[in-house]
Design a protein around this motif. Structure first.
Motif, PDB file in Angstrom:
ATOM      1  N   VAL B 466     -23.201 103.245  51.097  1.00 16.28           N
ATOM      2  CA  VAL B 466     -23.361 104.699  50.950  1.00 16.28           C
ATOM      3  C   VAL B 466     -24.462 105.201  51.871  1.00 16.28           C
ATOM      4  O   VAL B 466     -24.318 106.246  52.529  1.00 16.28           O
ATOM      5  N   GLY B 467     -25.544 104.447  51.941  1.00 14.93           N
ATOM      6  CA  GLY B 467     -26.652 104.837  52.804  1.00 14.93           C
ATOM      7  C   GLY B 467     -26.209 104.913  54.257  1.00 14.93           C
ATOM      8  O   GLY B 467     -26.575 105.842  54.989  1.00 14.93           O
ATOM      9  N   TYR B 468     -25.370 103.967  54.657  1.00 10.90           N
ATOM     10  CA  TYR B 468     -24.874 103.979  56.030  1.00 10.90           C
ATOM     11  C   TYR B 468     -24.029 105.225  56.283  1.00 10.90           C
ATOM     12  O   TYR B 468     -24.187 105.895  57.306  1.00 10.90           O
ATOM     13  N   ALA B 469     -23.163 105.522  55.309  1.00  8.47           N
ATOM     14  CA  ALA B 469     -22.308 106.703  55.478  1.00  8.47           C
ATOM     15  C   ALA B 469     -23.155 107.949  55.674  1.00  8.47           C
ATOM     16  O   ALA B 469     -22.887 108.769  56.551  1.00  8.47           O
ATOM     17  N   PHE B 470     -24.192 108.104  54.865  1.00  9.46           N
ATOM     18  CA  PHE B 470     -25.029 109.300  54.986  1.00  9.46           C
ATOM     19  C   PHE B 470     -25.854 109.280  56.263  1.00  9.46           C
ATOM     20  O   PHE B 470     -26.230 110.325  56.783  1.00  9.46           O
ATOM     21  N   ASP B 549     -16.037  96.370  70.807  1.00  5.71           N
ATOM     22  CA  ASP B 549     -15.447  95.041  70.605  1.00  5.71           C
ATOM     23  C   ASP B 549     -14.400  95.038  69.501  1.00  5.71           C
ATOM     24  O   ASP B 549     -13.849  93.997  69.153  1.00  5.71           O
ATOM     25  N   GLY B 550     -14.180  96.184  68.884  1.00  2.71           N
ATOM     26  CA  GLY B 550     -13.106  96.280  67.907  1.00  2.71           C
ATOM     27  C   GLY B 550     -13.539  96.080  66.465  1.00  2.71           C
ATOM     28  O   GLY B 550     -12.693  95.890  65.592  1.00  2.71           O
ATOM     29  N   ALA B 551     -14.847  96.126  66.216  1.00  4.82           N
ATOM     30  CA  ALA B 551     -15.300  95.957  64.840  1.00  4.82           C
ATOM     31  C   ALA B 551     -15.062  97.239  64.044  1.00  4.82           C
ATOM     32  O   ALA B 551     -15.229  98.325  64.580  1.00  4.82           O
ATOM     33  N   ASP B 552     -14.661  97.096  62.778  1.00  2.00           N
ATOM     34  CA  ASP B 552     -14.525  98.310  61.973  1.00  2.00           C
ATOM     35  C   ASP B 552     -15.856  98.584  61.260  1.00  2.00           C
ATOM     36  O   ASP B 552     -16.820  97.821  61.372  1.00  2.00           O
ATOM     37  N   THR B 553     -15.881  99.683  60.533  1.00  2.00           N
ATOM     38  CA  THR B 553     -17.163 100.139  59.984  1.00  2.00           C
ATOM     39  C   THR B 553     -17.813  99.095  59.076  1.00  2.00           C
ATOM     40  O   THR B 553     -19.009  98.835  59.167  1.00  2.00           O
ATOM     41  N   LEU B 554     -17.011  98.499  58.193  1.00  2.00           N
ATOM     42  CA  LEU B 554     -17.586  97.506  57.278  1.00  2.00           C
ATOM     43  C   LEU B 554     -18.152  96.316  58.042  1.00  2.00           C
ATOM     44  O   LEU B 554     -19.207  95.784  57.690  1.00  2.00           O
ATOM     45  N   GLN B 555     -17.435  95.926  59.111  1.00  4.25           N
ATOM     46  CA  GLN B 555     -17.940  94.813  59.926  1.00  4.25           C
ATOM     47  C   GLN B 555     -19.242  95.178  60.610  1.00  4.25           C
ATOM     48  O   GLN B 555     -20.150  94.350  60.732  1.00  4.25           O
ATOM     49  N   ILE B 556     -19.317  96.424  61.048  1.00  2.00           N
ATOM     50  CA  ILE B 556     -20.554  96.873  61.709  1.00  2.00           C
ATOM     51  C   ILE B 556     -21.720  96.819  60.724  1.00  2.00           C
ATOM     52  O   ILE B 556     -22.811  96.328  61.032  1.00  2.00           O
ATOM     53  N   ILE B 557     -21.444  97.318  59.517  1.00  5.09           N
ATOM     54  CA  ILE B 557     -22.510  97.283  58.500  1.00  5.09           C
ATOM     55  C   ILE B 557     -22.936  95.848  58.252  1.00  5.09           C
ATOM     56  O   ILE B 557     -24.124  95.518  58.237  1.00  5.09           O
ATOM     57  N   ARG B 558     -21.937  94.995  58.110  1.00  4.59           N
ATOM     58  CA  ARG B 558     -22.200  93.598  57.740  1.00  4.59           C
ATOM     59  C   ARG B 558     -22.925  92.847  58.868  1.00  4.59           C
ATOM     60  O   ARG B 558     -23.857  92.097  58.608  1.00  4.59           O
ATOM     61  N   HIS B 559     -22.500  93.068  60.111  1.00  8.25           N
ATOM     62  CA  HIS B 559     -23.006  92.218  61.195  1.00  8.25           C
ATOM     63  C   HIS B 559     -24.043  92.879  62.077  1.00  8.25           C
ATOM     64  O   HIS B 559     -24.734  92.192  62.833  1.00  8.25           O
ATOM     65  N   VAL B 560     -24.130  94.198  62.047  1.00  7.75           N
ATOM     66  CA  VAL B 560     -25.124  94.856  62.907  1.00  7.75           C
ATOM     67  C   VAL B 560     -26.234  95.474  62.070  1.00  7.75           C
ATOM     68  O   VAL B 560     -27.418  95.196  62.262  1.00  7.75           O
ATOM     69  N   ILE B 561     -25.842  96.311  61.100  1.00  8.85           N
ATOM     70  CA  ILE B 561     -26.843  97.097  60.380  1.00  8.85           C
ATOM     71  C   ILE B 561     -27.688  96.221  59.449  1.00  8.85           C
ATOM     72  O   ILE B 561     -28.923  96.255  59.500  1.00  8.85           O
ATOM     73  N   VAL B 562     -27.008  95.433  58.617  1.00  7.80           N
ATOM     74  CA  VAL B 562     -27.769  94.660  57.623  1.00  7.80           C
ATOM     75  C   VAL B 562     -28.762  93.698  58.283  1.00  7.80           C
ATOM     76  O   VAL B 562     -29.928  93.660  57.882  1.00  7.80           O
ATOM     77  N   PRO B 563     -28.338  92.933  59.304  1.00  8.48           N
ATOM     78  CA  PRO B 563     -29.325  92.034  59.918  1.00  8.48           C
ATOM     79  C   PRO B 563     -30.530  92.771  60.494  1.00  8.48           C
ATOM     80  O   PRO B 563     -31.623  92.228  60.520  1.00  8.48           O
ATOM     81  N   LEU B 564     -30.320  94.027  60.912  1.00  7.23           N
ATOM     82  CA  LEU B 564     -31.434  94.789  61.486  1.00  7.23           C
ATOM     83  C   LEU B 564     -32.278  95.463  60.412  1.00  7.23           C
ATOM     84  O   LEU B 564     -33.324  96.021  60.705  1.00  7.23           O
ATOM     85  N   SER B 565     -31.782  95.460  59.176  1.00  2.00           N
ATOM     86  CA  SER B 565     -32.470  96.227  58.120  1.00  2.00           C
ATOM     87  C   SER B 565     -33.065  95.329  57.060  1.00  2.00           C
ATOM     88  O   SER B 565     -33.169  95.735  55.908  1.00  2.00           O
ATOM     89  N   LYS B 566     -33.420  94.126  57.445  1.00  2.00           N
ATOM     90  CA  LYS B 566     -33.911  93.194  56.418  1.00  2.00           C
ATOM     91  C   LYS B 566     -35.064  93.768  55.586  1.00  2.00           C
ATOM     92  O   LYS B 566     -35.060  93.621  54.365  1.00  2.00           O
ATOM     93  N   PRO B 567     -36.050  94.431  56.202  1.00  2.00           N
ATOM     94  CA  PRO B 567     -37.140  94.963  55.357  1.00  2.00           C
ATOM     95  C   PRO B 567     -36.630  95.977  54.341  1.00  2.00           C
ATOM     96  O   PRO B 567     -37.060  95.965  53.192  1.00  2.00           O
ATOM     97  N   ALA B 568     -35.693  96.831  54.766  1.00  2.00           N
ATOM     98  CA  ALA B 568     -35.192  97.851  53.844  1.00  2.00           C
ATOM     99  C   ALA B 568     -34.391  97.211  52.724  1.00  2.00           C
ATOM    100  O   ALA B 568     -34.518  97.588  51.556  1.00  2.00           O
ATOM    101  N   VAL B 569     -33.567  96.221  53.073  1.00  2.00           N
ATOM    102  CA  VAL B 569     -32.784  95.541  52.043  1.00  2.00           C
ATOM    103  C   VAL B 569     -33.717  94.795  51.098  1.00  2.00           C
ATOM    104  O   VAL B 569     -33.513  94.787  49.872  1.00  2.00           O
ATOM    105  N   ALA B 570     -34.774  94.212  51.653  1.00  2.00           N
ATOM    106  CA  ALA B 570     -35.754  93.532  50.797  1.00  2.00           C
ATOM    107  C   ALA B 570     -36.362  94.518  49.807  1.00  2.00           C
ATOM    108  O   ALA B 570     -36.564  94.201  48.640  1.00  2.00           O
ATOM    109  N   THR B 571     -36.642  95.734  50.295  1.00  2.00           N
ATOM    110  CA  THR B 571     -37.202  96.737  49.396  1.00  2.00           C
ATOM    111  C   THR B 571     -36.220  97.060  48.276  1.00  2.00           C
ATOM    112  O   THR B 571     -36.606  97.229  47.122  1.00  2.00           O
TER     113      THR B 571
END
Lengths: 304, 651
Positions: B466-470, B549-571
């Motif tokens: 949801v956060g990604y969507a917003f 490269d053909g990634a869909d949104t969920l893949q982007i969240i999973r493979h690009v956003i989450v790895p870059l957001s470790k501090p936020a996910v930790a929070t």
């Protein structure tokens, strides 16, 4: 509507993006509708009914509200809760602000101090309440021992009608660590130039606080005061564990009264009406604070 | 620095220097720093002192927590076990010949001061109104009840010996009394025969104490005092528990430098010294009771006289089963028409116990016969629940007289507790072993961790998406929904309390863990907002590459956003842990079975049951319940602080 359709029907890419957006926020949207929007309306409806969870709600019109306003427990709980907010919020804000101000100077071991102040606020309210239950013990409790050293004979605290509420307020100040951290961050955000400019103008410490720190920090203070008021009006745990609303209803918080009505007497209609009254009170106070904020909150954007 | 000056300072120069100093930046800075540290210290005391007090208290035995004056550092009070019972005797230290000796209390002995009639010649009769009131005064190490006598312009100190004719008292001078006075045990004096004798022409009634060597004629004058008889701690090991009605008085026995009461016991050889007579409760391990006790109608029981099991005298009986077989049983709880009985070989844990201050026994039933169960009964290193079977009985703890070969009297104020600092872990151990409503604290911890895990999964899954969507996606109506999201952050929860309860009731989820984690799968406004703020700081280019490269949104969240957001996910994880661990009202409302309670509700339950008796265990349990939060806090303080700043920095 037409606008919406046109925008949805724009480029296929934009349409796909919009669809993805709604698909992705769907979990939250469902949660919002099912666990927030519907319950709010439902509780408004229930507040006009007599309902014991077993049989269907019976429409009784304004009867719940009439009974509430005629109930001494309601007025007592309202009084207690407002007094609690009146004691815990300004006191806590002043303590937090003072400690944050002191910490914001370049002192040794800022992180250690901050840890000390912050830690109590993360602990479970139940464990904290039990800790304070023993601290407030009239005989052999830590507080009365310390008072004894100063030659003061401490009161019975939680057992005394007069002192139970002040004791709970005192206890609430123990958990202001979160606010200290927030104010500390806020203070760090104030540009040094402002202080330098004030110094050139010959401002002393007090003047700097009055004309630089306070205005610059006021939005943060304002926001936290609002949050603290909302929190204080909904307090339940500490009152429940420490005093159960006693002695003689001296600490009957609004939520304790509501909990009893809802889950001890299963008067769900009555409890819903209580909840809506609290909702209106909280919204009212929040609006009042927001309206008054123009008098004392300084927003940088106003100047530009 | 002020300018160097060797000239003597005139007063006005001094003033200027003082003014200079006062206005100097160094001085002001120093002053401000000092004031700052004082404020910080006061604040830190306020925050830390309760915590430290609590941690210290968790290592103390219950009685030590509210002493006055307070005991700050946990102490261990040495004690010895009486025989094979659970009665402990605390030990004392007392100076003997300049050395501290560790002793146990054997009894008390009352003394009175007497006057040896043969050593006193001078007595006088004085009107009572010429004398002051009596006051205790120490004269050469002996306390006497002294009065002042105003006569012939001088004040004399006298001791009243007896009442004379009319309103007069017979007195003697303190100086004359002291050489004749001595302290004798009250029982010795009272054992002496009554006698009357004359001193200086006045007749007195006193006692004649006959010993082997001589006879002593004494006048008891008081004051009476009480001394504690103490002896070697090893005596306790020889203690035997006997029913007090079998104990018979048998006079006194001289031991070492003192005298002790002597008793005989019906049915036992030899003399004994009684230590203490108290009420003892027959108890049996609840598990053994539940496993082996059964209810027998009176008609199937025939009395078989008293039986001794583990030193407990119980009523024996012969039970005739329906198939005609009969075997011996003992009666644990007798009802009007039926009794709870158990076979003797299954009553291994039946014994007498000193329940002390335990008063929180809960009611239980076996086939409508009520009995009581005490949870958290501790004996040695085991904590168990015991069934209270039968009435408490008066029992005497006695030791064979020959065991006591060394004993002496000491004034009670000379006794000092035999204590030394030691951290006591029993509070923690016992807190974990104490049964709380058919559950244990470990269960509460497990429940809390299960909830933390489920809520974490729910929040991470839902809030990231949801956060990604917003943060990233554009759609009509997005701003409106974002506003809705923000406004729900401040919504008072009481408004939804009742209907949400109703929903979960309709789903059949009341008294399950479902209501306490299900909603986290639908996101949380604050966490969504926080993640959205973080995601907006991630450069878009990184996503674009993946999208090409053909990634869909969920893949982007999973493979690009989450790895870059470790501090936020930790929070997100940390805040979820925090809220779940500390949440009270909701589990309190939804759960009624203790085996489902999380720590917060379990702790409240523990306080309700034992807050008034097991101070040490409740405090230890509180510390334990805080421990995971404190550990998490120190591991991840940064995330707490950043998250907290975010909650409060809007405006």
């Amino acid at each position: 509507m037409a606008n919406l359709v046109r925008r949805f029907g724009g480029s296929p890419l934009a349409r796909r993006e919009a669809i993805s957006f709604y698909l992705l926020i769907l979990p939250w949207l469902i949660g919002f509708l099912v666990f927030l929007a519907y319950p709010m309306l439902r509780s408004l409806y229930l507040s006009f009914t007599s309902y014991n969870l077993l049989s269907l709600p019976q429409w009784v019109g304004l009867q719940n509200y009439q009974r509430i306003f005629a109930d001494a427990d309601f007025w007592q709980s309202l009084k207690v809760t407002l007094l609690y907010a009146l004691g815990s919020v300004p006191g806590g804000t002043i303590i937090a602000l003072a400690l944050a101000m002191v910490l914001s100077q370049k002192l040794r071991g800022v992180n250690i101090w901050r840890t000390i102040f912050f830690m109590p606020s993360i602990l479970s309210s139940i464990a904290v309440a039990i800790l304070w239950l023993y601290i407030f013990r009239p005989e052999g409790g830590l507080l009365n021992i310390l008072l004894g050293w100063l030659g003061i004979k401490g009161p019975d605290w939680l057992l005394s009608e007069q002192w139970a509420l002040p004791a709970l307020i005192l206890m609430s100040w123990w958990s202001v660590g979160g606010q200290i951290v927030i104010y500390l961050a806020g203070l760090k955000g104030i540009p040094e130039v402002l202080y330098e400019a004030a110094e050139i103008d010959g401002a002393g410490d007090l003047a700097k606080f009055r004309f630089v720190t306070l205005p610059m920090l006021s939005p943060t203070i304002f926001f936290n005061v609002v949050l603290a008021i909302i929190g204080a009006l909904q307090v339940f745990d500490v009152g429940w564990v420490l005093t159960r609303g006693g002695p003689n209803n001296a600490t009957l918080f609004y939520m304790i009264n509501l909990y009893r009505r809802a889950f001890e007497f299963t008067q769900m209609g009555y409890a819903s009406a209580l909840a809506w009254i609290l909702f209106v009170i909280i919204m009212g106070i929040t609006l009042l604070v927001i309206r008054s904020s123009t008098l004392w909150v300084f927003y940088e954007s106003e100047v530009r | 620095m002020a300018a160097p000056s060797t000239a003597p300072l005139a007063p006005n120069r001094l003033l200027t220097r003082w003014q200079l100093l006062r206005t100097s930046r160094r001085w002001q800075r120093g002053l401000r720093l000092t004031a700052s540290y004082i404020v910080l210290l006061i604040g830190a005391m306020f925050m830390l002192f309760p915590m430290l007090w609590m941690i210290s208290a968790s290592f103390k035995p219950g009685w030590q927590i509210f002493t006055q004056p307070p005991i700050w550092i946990p102490q261990h009070w040495e004690e010895v076990r009486a025989g094979s019972t659970n009665r402990m005797f605390p030990l004392w230290r007392v100076p003997v010949d300049g050395q501290m000796e560790t002793v146990m209390e054997l009894g008390v002995r009352r003394y009175t001061t007497v006057i040896n009639a043969d050593l006193l010649q001078q007595v006088q009769t004085v009107p009572a109104n010429a004398l002051s009131d009596a006051f205790a005064a120490a004269v050469d190490g002996l306390t006497l009840n002294v009065r002042e006598w105003f006569a012939d312009g001088e004040t004399r100190r006298v001791v009243a010996l007896a009442r004379g004719e009319g309103d007069t008292l017979i007195v003697a001078d303190v100086a004359d009394v002291r050489p004749a006075a001595q302290r004798l045990p009250l029982d010795v004096v009272n054992a002496g025969g009554r006698a009357s004798f004359e001193i200086g022409g006045i007749s007195f009634r006193g006692r004649e104490i006959v010993t082997d060597e001589a006879s002593l004629r004494v006048i008891p004058i008081g004051p009476e005092s009480q001394l504690t008889v103490v002896g070697s701690p090893e005596i306790a090991a020889a203690a035997i528990l006997v029913p007090s009605e079998r104990v018979r008085d048998a006079g006194f026995i001289d031991v070492d430098k003192t005298e002790l009461r002597l008793v005989t016991v019906d049915g036992m050889e030899g003399d004994f010294i009684p230590l203490v007579t108290e009420s003892w409760q027959p108890v049996i391990d609840e598990e053994e009771f539940n496993a082996h006790a059964f209810v027998a109608p009176r008609s199937r029981l025939s009395a078989a006289g008293p039986v001794q099991i583990n030193n407990v005298e119980v009523q024996g009986a012969t039970y005739t089963a329906e198939d005609g077989a009969s075997y011996p049983v003992i009666i644990l709880i007798s009802g009007t028409t039926q009794s709870a009985v158990i076979s003797p070989e299954h009553a291994t844990t039946l014994h007498l116990a000193q329940l002390g201050g335990l008063t929180s026994a809960r009611g239980a039933q076996i086939a409508r016969i009520p009995y009581r169960v005490q949870d958290g009964y501790s004996e040695g290193s085991t904590v168990l629940s015991v069934a209270l079977v039968g009435e408490p009985r008066q029992m005497a703890l006695i030791v064979p007289a020959w065991v006591v070969d060394e004993a002496f009297d000491v004034p009670p104020e000379a006794l000092e507790r035999a204590m030394y600092p030691r951290l006591r872990l029993d509070g923690y151990r016992e807190a974990l072993q104490t049964k709380v409503g058919e559950s244990y604290f470990t269960t509460f911890f497990r429940n809390s961790f299960v909830l933390v895990a489920l809520n974490t999964i729910g929040h991470v899954l839902s809030c990231v998406v949801v956060g990604y969507a917003f943060a990233r996606l554009r759609a009509p109506g997005k701003n409106f929904f974002f506003l809705v999201l923000l406004s729900t952050m401040m919504l008072p929860y009481p408004v939804t309390l009742v209907p949400v309860y109703e929903i979960f009731r309709d789903l059949g989820m009341v008294n399950t863990l479902w209501p306490l984690f299900l909603r986290s799968f639908f996101g949380n406004a604050f966490l969504i907002f926080m993640l959205r703020q973080f995601f907006t700081t991630i450069p878009r280019e990184l996503e674009e590459a993946a999208r090409i490269d053909g990634a869909d949104t969920l893949q982007i969240i999973r493979h690009v956003i989450v790895p870059l957001s470790k501090p936020a996910v930790a929070t997100v994880v940390i805040f979820t842990f925090w809220w779940t661990w500390n949440s009270f009202l909701e589990p309190f409302i939804y759960l009624s079975s203790p085996e489902l309670f999380p720590v917060s509700v379990g702790l409240n339950f523990f306080r309700d049951q034992y807050g008034a008796i097991f101070y040490d265990r409740l405090i230890a349990a509180s510390v334990l319940s805080m421990a995971p939060m404190i550990v998490l806090f120190f591991l991840a303080q940064r995330y707490f602080i950043e998250g907290i700043q975010l909650t409060g920095m809007k405006g």
